[in-house]
Structures are given as structure tokens and as C-alpha cells.
Motif scaffolding. Structure first.
Motif: not given
Length: 140
Positions: A131-134, A137-139
Motif C-alpha cells: 500500500a505504501k509503495l502504491q 508511485g501514484s504521488a
């Protein structure tokens, strides 16, 4: 992410537990090319085992200890330096499992039940990490 973990008896040496994990990985058709580890794995038998299975040992060296198969040819490479820096990420997983995951002191009797609890804690860690990696990535 945590790919695999193994609960063993507290009296089992680290390098012997690592051998068990490597054997399990080979059964799953996973063949690592390198293995990064701390000074607890700087043991002649373990380094020899890695070399026999064509795995480059990126093990932190103990000053003054001469181990066949673990010398300047290995520790002077760029890959060795990178793997020693990446070791910190692995230690972070263990830290999370102990503090947040409740694995500092087990509440279960027996290795099998403790292993299941460890798998559940590692799965929770992986879900949070994904979740933190996603989010990162979206930021970007």
C-alpha cells in the motif's frame, strides 16, 4: 517485501537455519545468485555451502578471520557493497515483526503454531508495504 521466513528453535545457529531456507527455496525452483548476510553467517561451512550451490556470499566479514571463499575477490565488488547497504531493509522487516507484528515474544506453544503466526504477521507487513509503495508511485 518478505518472501519467506522460518521459525526455528532458539538454539539453532543462524547459518544452519539459513541452509534450511535455501533448501526450501530450491524445492520451490528459486535459485538465488547472491546472498547478503551479517557477521553471524561468516562461518566456513556456510560459505562453502553457498559456493557449492553457485551462490556468491555477500557476507559481512569478521576482521582477522580468514575464511576460504570469502576474501577480497568477493568483498571488493560493487554488488557486495550494494547488498551490504540493502541488508538494512531486511532488518527493518524483523523490527516491524517484533514491534508491530507481535513476534518479540510468542503467545503460542510449538514451532508450527508460531510459524503460522509469523506468516500472518509477514503477510500483514507485506500488505502495508505494498500500500505504501502504491501511494508513493501514484504521488510521483
Amino acid at each position: 517485501l518478505c518472501v519467506d521466513l522460518l521459525i526455528t528453535d532458539a538454539t539453532l545457529a543462524e547459518h544452519q537455519a539459513a541452509r534450511q531456507l535455501l533448501t526450501r527455496a530450491r524445492r520451490r525452483k528459486i535459485h538465488p545468485k547472491t546472498l547478503g548476510a551479517d557477521k553471524g553467517y561468516h562461518v566456513k561451512d556456510f560459505v562453502q555451502h553457498l559456493r557449492e550451490h553457485k551462490i556468491k556470499p555477500h557476507i559481512a566479514r569478521i576482521d582477522g578471520r580468514k575464511t576460504p571463499g570469502l576474501d577480497g575477490r568477493t568483498s571488493c565488488t560493487e554488488g557486495y557493497k550494494v547488498s551490504q547497504r540493502k541488508r538494512k531493509r531486511i532488518e527493518e522487516i524483523f523490527g516491524w515483526l517484533k514491534t508491530v507484528g507481535g513476534m518479540r515474544k510468542t503467545r503460542f506453544i510449538g514451532e508450527a503454531r508460531t510459524q503460522i503466526a509469523a506468516y500472518l504477521s509477514a503477510a500483514a507487513y507485506n500488505l502495508l508495504r505494498i500500500a505504501k509503495l502504491q501511494d508513493a508511485g501514484s504521488a510521483a
